[in-house]
Motif scaffolding. Structure first.
Motif, mmCIF file in Angstrom:
data_model
loop_
_atom_site.group_PDB
_atom_site.id
_atom_site.type_symbol
_atom_site.label_atom_id
_atom_site.label_comp_id
_atom_site.label_asym_id
_atom_site.label_seq_id
_atom_site.Cartn_x
_atom_site.Cartn_y
_atom_site.Cartn_z
ATOM 1 N N GLU A 153 8.720 5.978 -4.286
ATOM 2 C CA GLU A 153 9.163 4.578 -4.604
ATOM 3 C C GLU A 153 8.888 3.611 -3.549
ATOM 4 N N ASP A 154 8.850 3.947 -2.210
ATOM 5 C CA ASP A 154 8.632 2.998 -1.233
ATOM 6 C C ASP A 154 7.218 2.878 -1.142
ATOM 7 N N ILE A 155 6.380 3.797 -1.341
ATOM 8 C CA ILE A 155 4.925 3.662 -1.479
ATOM 9 C C ILE A 155 4.728 2.647 -2.648
ATOM 10 N N MET A 156 5.177 3.016 -3.883
ATOM 11 C CA MET A 156 4.797 2.194 -4.824
ATOM 12 C C MET A 156 5.102 0.789 -4.572
ATOM 13 N N ALA A 157 6.295 0.481 -3.771
ATOM 14 C CA ALA A 157 6.832 -0.943 -3.738
ATOM 15 C C ALA A 157 5.927 -1.509 -2.856
ATOM 16 N N GLU A 158 5.303 -1.023 -1.732
ATOM 17 C CA GLU A 158 4.601 -1.498 -0.844
ATOM 18 C C GLU A 158 3.088 -1.569 -1.343
ATOM 19 N N THR A 159 2.597 -0.840 -2.254
ATOM 20 C CA THR A 159 1.471 -0.968 -3.105
ATOM 21 C C THR A 159 1.342 -2.114 -3.720
ATOM 22 N N GLU A 160 2.541 -2.337 -4.872
ATOM 23 C CA GLU A 160 2.634 -3.632 -5.710
ATOM 24 C C GLU A 160 2.669 -4.789 -4.688
ATOM 25 N N SER A 161 3.249 -4.750 -3.592
ATOM 26 C CA SER A 161 3.310 -6.021 -2.663
ATOM 27 C C SER A 161 2.056 -6.436 -2.389
ATOM 28 N N ILE A 162 1.226 -5.442 -1.757
ATOM 29 C CA ILE A 162 -0.345 -5.571 -1.056
ATOM 30 C C ILE A 162 -1.140 -6.116 -2.466
ATOM 31 N N ALA A 163 -0.890 -5.587 -3.505
ATOM 32 C CA ALA A 163 -1.657 -5.800 -4.483
ATOM 33 C C ALA A 163 -1.409 -7.567 -4.977
ATOM 34 N N ILE A 164 -0.575 -7.935 -4.740
ATOM 35 C CA ILE A 164 -0.443 -9.361 -4.909
ATOM 36 C C ILE A 164 -0.967 -10.145 -3.640
ATOM 37 N N MET A 165 -0.377 -9.853 -2.531
ATOM 38 C CA MET A 165 -0.418 -10.476 -1.361
ATOM 39 C C MET A 165 -1.885 -10.719 -0.981
ATOM 40 N N LYS A 166 -2.653 -9.605 -1.312
ATOM 41 C CA LYS A 166 -4.057 -9.704 -0.916
ATOM 42 C C LYS A 166 -5.151 -9.676 -2.287
ATOM 43 N N ILE A 167 -4.706 -10.235 -3.222
ATOM 44 C CA ILE A 167 -5.260 -10.361 -4.532
ATOM 45 C C ILE A 167 -6.761 -11.008 -4.236
ATOM 46 N N HIS A 168 -6.597 -12.015 -3.270
ATOM 47 C CA HIS A 168 -7.806 -12.557 -2.939
ATOM 48 C C HIS A 168 -9.026 -11.599 -2.350
ATOM 49 N N MET A 169 -8.841 -10.526 -2.144
ATOM 50 C CA MET A 169 -9.630 -9.604 -1.396
ATOM 51 C C MET A 169 -10.339 -8.555 -2.753
ATOM 52 N N PHE A 170 -9.753 -8.792 -3.843
ATOM 53 C CA PHE A 170 -10.233 -8.142 -5.068
ATOM 54 C C PHE A 170 -11.591 -8.875 -5.314
ATOM 55 N N HIS A 171 -12.695 -8.238 -5.506
ATOM 56 C CA HIS A 171 -14.049 -9.049 -5.907
ATOM 57 C C HIS A 171 -14.496 -8.398 -7.147
ATOM 58 N N GLY A 172 -14.004 -7.509 -7.732
ATOM 59 C CA GLY A 172 -14.346 -7.106 -9.303
ATOM 60 C C GLY A 172 -15.442 -6.091 -9.123
ATOM 61 N N TRP A 173 -15.553 -5.206 -8.025
ATOM 62 C CA TRP A 173 -16.428 -4.252 -8.027
ATOM 63 C C TRP A 173 -15.961 -2.962 -8.732
ATOM 64 N N SER A 174 -14.795 -3.183 -9.181
ATOM 65 C CA SER A 174 -14.063 -2.136 -10.168
ATOM 66 C C SER A 174 -12.901 -2.701 -10.898
ATOM 67 N N ARG A 175 -12.366 -1.969 -11.556
ATOM 68 C CA ARG A 175 -11.152 -2.404 -12.133
ATOM 69 C C ARG A 175 -9.920 -2.907 -11.545
ATOM 70 N N TYR A 176 -9.333 -3.803 -11.801
ATOM 71 C CA TYR A 176 -8.020 -4.182 -10.833
ATOM 72 C C TYR A 176 -6.874 -2.908 -10.611
#
Length: 210
Positions: free
Chosen positions: A77-100
């Motif tokens: 659950e800790d890993i999942m929570a960290e992942t969800e948080s990073i996926a929001i905070m660093k959304i600007h680093m998603f450039h569409g080279w894969s699915r979100y």
């Protein structure tokens, strides 16, 4: 190399990969990118649907890939929570080279690996073992976990036969001779099959790094 040059290289490699694996849908990549950009401009509703879908896929990924004794329920659950948080905070680093969702699972993989490294370094001394097929290669538990984990994720791009031979050699550390004997074929044939499967994996890895 400039960002534009890197993007050109990424596109070229992705095009090559798409030509070999038609199931890769570039249109979906760009749709997810559009949704993420709109989210940064204030459109939260559409993004939250994508985010929740990606979280569900990532949760399955985390639980599937943290099933050994190193992880308890709270760790997952800790890993999942960290992942969800990073996926929001660093959304600007998603450039569409894969699915979100694929991008989010990549974040989860890094969090799992970080956890494994920390757990092994604090719980017990690092042990070293020799690779039975190549004694010059020395493996630590972390290196073995990371290697096996990554190969496991990539196997979906191979045929059933290719998956089988890579699993036999990489995970079970079986010799080419024993695999050949079991299947009543020449050892050279098994070696060629394995090398072709590994070459395909290299192509997939190269595309991911681009």
């Amino acid at each position: 190399m400039t960002k534009d040059e890197k993007d050109i290289k990424r596109k070229e490699r992705l095009d090559e990969l798409m030509a070999k694996y038609p199931s890769i849908d570039r249109k979906k990549h760009l749709e997810d990118l559009h949704i993420c950009k709109n989210y940064m401009s204030g459109d939260t509703d559409t993004f939250m649907k994508l985010y929740e879908y990606s979280c569900r896929k990532t949760r399955r990924y985390v639980y599937r890939n943290s099933g050994n004794k190193l992880f308890n329920l709270q760790d997952k659950e800790d890993i999942m929570a960290e992942t969800e948080s990073i996926a929001i905070m660093k959304i600007h680093m998603f450039h569409g080279w894969s699915r979100y969702s694929t991008w989010m699972m990549g974040i989860a993989r890094n969090r799992i690996l970080t956890f494994v490294k920390k757990k092994l370094s604090t719980d017990k001394p690092i042990e070293y073992t020799e690779n039975i097929h190549n004694p010059e290669i020395i493996n630590t538990p972390i290196a073995l976990w990371e290697s096996n984990q990554y190969v496991s994720e990539l196997l979906g791009g191979l045929s059933i036969e290719e998956q089988s031979i890579v699993t036999d050699v990489v995970f079970d550390q079986r010799s080419f001779k024993s695999i050949a004997s079991e299947n009543n074929v020449a050892t050279s044939i098994v070696i060629v099959q394995y090398e072709k499967a590994i070459e395909k994996l290299r192509e997939i890895v190269q595309a991911e790094k681009s």
